[in-house]
Write a protein that holds these residues in place. Structure first.
Motif, PDB file in Angstrom:
ATOM      1  N   ALA A 174      35.777  38.328  55.264  1.00 31.02           N
ATOM      2  CA  ALA A 174      36.180  38.545  56.655  1.00 31.02           C
ATOM      3  C   ALA A 174      37.628  39.029  56.730  1.00 31.02           C
ATOM      4  N   PRO A 175      38.008  39.642  57.853  1.00 27.61           N
ATOM      5  CA  PRO A 175      39.406  40.057  58.019  1.00 27.61           C
ATOM      6  C   PRO A 175      40.353  38.889  57.743  1.00 27.61           C
ATOM      7  N   GLY A 176      41.373  39.163  56.940  1.00 33.01           N
ATOM      8  CA  GLY A 176      42.351  38.133  56.578  1.00 33.01           C
ATOM      9  C   GLY A 176      42.014  37.391  55.302  1.00 33.01           C
ATOM     10  N   ASP A 177      40.770  37.508  54.820  1.00 35.48           N
ATOM     11  CA  ASP A 177      40.389  36.841  53.572  1.00 35.48           C
ATOM     12  C   ASP A 177      41.107  37.481  52.393  1.00 35.48           C
ATOM     13  N   LYS A 178      41.465  36.648  51.439  1.00 35.12           N
ATOM     14  CA  LYS A 178      42.102  37.129  50.220  1.00 35.12           C
ATOM     15  C   LYS A 178      41.034  37.511  49.205  1.00 35.12           C
ATOM     16  N   LEU A 179      41.208  38.672  48.594  1.00 31.54           N
ATOM     17  CA  LEU A 179      40.299  39.084  47.532  1.00 31.54           C
ATOM     18  C   LEU A 179      40.622  38.284  46.273  1.00 31.54           C
ATOM     19  N   PRO A 180      39.640  38.147  45.380  1.00 29.32           N
ATOM     20  CA  PRO A 180      39.941  37.506  44.095  1.00 29.32           C
ATOM     21  C   PRO A 180      41.058  38.281  43.389  1.00 29.32           C
ATOM     22  N   SER A 181      41.769  37.607  42.507  1.00 31.31           N
ATOM     23  CA  SER A 181      42.858  38.254  41.775  1.00 31.31           C
ATOM     24  C   SER A 181      42.312  39.352  40.872  1.00 31.31           C
ATOM     25  N   THR A 182      43.215  40.208  40.413  1.00 35.88           N
ATOM     26  CA  THR A 182      42.832  41.270  39.477  1.00 35.88           C
ATOM     27  C   THR A 182      42.137  40.672  38.264  1.00 35.88           C
ATOM     28  N   ALA A 183      42.699  39.589  37.734  1.00 38.95           N
ATOM     29  CA  ALA A 183      42.108  38.948  36.551  1.00 38.95           C
ATOM     30  C   ALA A 183      40.704  38.420  36.852  1.00 38.95           C
ATOM     31  N   GLN A 184      40.524  37.824  38.037  1.00 39.24           N
ATOM     32  CA  GLN A 184      39.208  37.299  38.404  1.00 39.24           C
ATOM     33  C   GLN A 184      38.196  38.430  38.565  1.00 39.24           C
ATOM     34  N   LEU A 185      38.592  39.497  39.249  1.00 42.27           N
ATOM     35  CA  LEU A 185      37.680  40.633  39.435  1.00 42.27           C
ATOM     36  C   LEU A 185      37.334  41.267  38.091  1.00 42.27           C
ATOM     37  N   ARG A 186      38.335  41.380  37.217  1.00 44.54           N
ATOM     38  CA  ARG A 186      38.118  41.958  35.892  1.00 44.54           C
ATOM     39  C   ARG A 186      37.080  41.141  35.127  1.00 44.54           C
ATOM     40  N   GLU A 187      37.240  39.830  35.176  1.00 51.98           N
ATOM     41  CA  GLU A 187      36.323  38.942  34.454  1.00 51.98           C
ATOM     42  C   GLU A 187      34.925  38.939  35.076  1.00 51.98           C
ATOM     43  N   GLN A 188      34.857  38.857  36.413  1.00 49.57           N
ATOM     44  CA  GLN A 188      33.566  38.802  37.115  1.00 49.57           C
ATOM     45  C   GLN A 188      32.731  40.060  36.883  1.00 49.57           C
ATOM     46  N   HIS A 189      33.398  41.210  36.808  1.00 48.80           N
ATOM     47  CA  HIS A 189      32.683  42.482  36.738  1.00 48.80           C
ATOM     48  C   HIS A 189      32.720  43.121  35.358  1.00 48.80           C
ATOM     49  N   GLY A 190      33.401  42.478  34.410  1.00 50.11           N
ATOM     50  CA  GLY A 190      33.446  42.987  33.049  1.00 50.11           C
ATOM     51  C   GLY A 190      34.094  44.359  32.933  1.00 50.11           C
ATOM     52  N   VAL A 191      35.185  44.542  33.681  1.00 52.90           N
ATOM     53  CA  VAL A 191      35.879  45.833  33.679  1.00 52.90           C
ATOM     54  C   VAL A 191      37.341  45.635  33.299  1.00 52.90           C
ATOM     55  N   SER A 192      38.055  46.741  33.118  1.00 55.26           N
ATOM     56  CA  SER A 192      39.467  46.672  32.742  1.00 55.26           C
ATOM     57  C   SER A 192      40.348  46.504  33.975  1.00 55.26           C
ATOM     58  N   VAL A 193      41.603  46.156  33.724  1.00 50.73           N
ATOM     59  CA  VAL A 193      42.585  46.014  34.803  1.00 50.73           C
ATOM     60  C   VAL A 193      42.723  47.342  35.555  1.00 50.73           C
ATOM     61  N   GLY A 194      42.710  48.455  34.813  1.00 50.51           N
ATOM     62  CA  GLY A 194      42.835  49.771  35.439  1.00 50.51           C
ATOM     63  C   GLY A 194      41.707  50.071  36.414  1.00 50.51           C
ATOM     64  N   VAL A 195      40.497  49.651  36.058  1.00 44.37           N
ATOM     65  CA  VAL A 195      39.339  49.846  36.938  1.00 44.37           C
ATOM     66  C   VAL A 195      39.535  49.061  38.234  1.00 44.37           C
ATOM     67  N   VAL A 196      39.973  47.806  38.113  1.00 44.05           N
ATOM     68  CA  VAL A 196      40.204  46.969  39.303  1.00 44.05           C
ATOM     69  C   VAL A 196      41.287  47.596  40.175  1.00 44.05           C
ATOM     70  N   ARG A 197      42.377  48.022  39.563  1.00 40.07           N
ATOM     71  CA  ARG A 197      43.483  48.611  40.333  1.00 40.07           C
ATOM     72  C   ARG A 197      43.052  49.879  41.060  1.00 40.07           C
ATOM     73  N   GLN A 198      42.268  50.712  40.377  1.00 37.29           N
ATOM     74  CA  GLN A 198      41.798  51.958  41.006  1.00 37.29           C
ATOM     75  C   GLN A 198      40.896  51.642  42.198  1.00 37.29           C
ATOM     76  N   ALA A 199      40.000  50.662  42.045  1.00 35.64           N
ATOM     77  CA  ALA A 199      39.103  50.285  43.145  1.00 35.64           C
ATOM     78  C   ALA A 199      39.904  49.771  44.343  1.00 35.64           C
ATOM     79  N   ILE A 200      40.888  48.927  44.083  1.00 32.65           N
ATOM     80  CA  ILE A 200      41.718  48.380  45.161  1.00 32.65           C
ATOM     81  C   ILE A 200      42.511  49.495  45.831  1.00 32.65           C
ATOM     82  N   LEU A 201      43.038  50.422  45.045  1.00 32.36           N
ATOM     83  CA  LEU A 201      43.802  51.535  45.592  1.00 32.36           C
ATOM     84  C   LEU A 201      42.946  52.368  46.549  1.00 32.36           C
ATOM     85  N   VAL A 202      41.716  52.634  46.160  1.00 32.18           N
ATOM     86  CA  VAL A 202      40.805  53.404  47.012  1.00 32.18           C
ATOM     87  C   VAL A 202      40.556  52.647  48.317  1.00 32.18           C
TER      88      VAL A 202
END
Length: 76
Positions: free
Chosen positions: A24-52
């Motif tokens: 919901a609006p105002g909710d905090k997304l999981p940290s980069t490390a959490q997203l990386r671990e949950q989705h099995g991707v690199s830090v760069g992938v997480v950063r690019q997704a967030i940037l978009v």
């Protein structure tokens, strides 16, 4: 047709969570490390997704605090 890049898949996943109300609006997304671990991707992938998502006005980064769902997400 080539598979979607991992960053685009992750951005789609987060976008769906926002659209469904799971995030919901105002909710905090999981940290980069959490997203990386949950989705099995690199830090760069997480950063690019967030940037978009930031560029689309769906999330906002707050320096030192994290990334949050925008209070007034831009219409899709």
């Amino acid at each position: 047709m080539p598979a979607k890049p991992k960053w685009a898949q992750l951005a789609d996943h987060i976008r769906e969570q926002i659209a469904s109300g799971e995030l919901a609006p105002g909710d905090k997304l999981p940290s980069t490390a959490q997203l990386r671990e949950q989705h099995g991707v690199s830090v760069g992938v997480v950063r690019q997704a967030i940037l978009v998502l930031q560029t689309q006005g769906l999330v906002e980064g707050v320096h030192g605090l994290g990334v949050f769902v925008a209070e007034h997400p831009a219409p899709s």
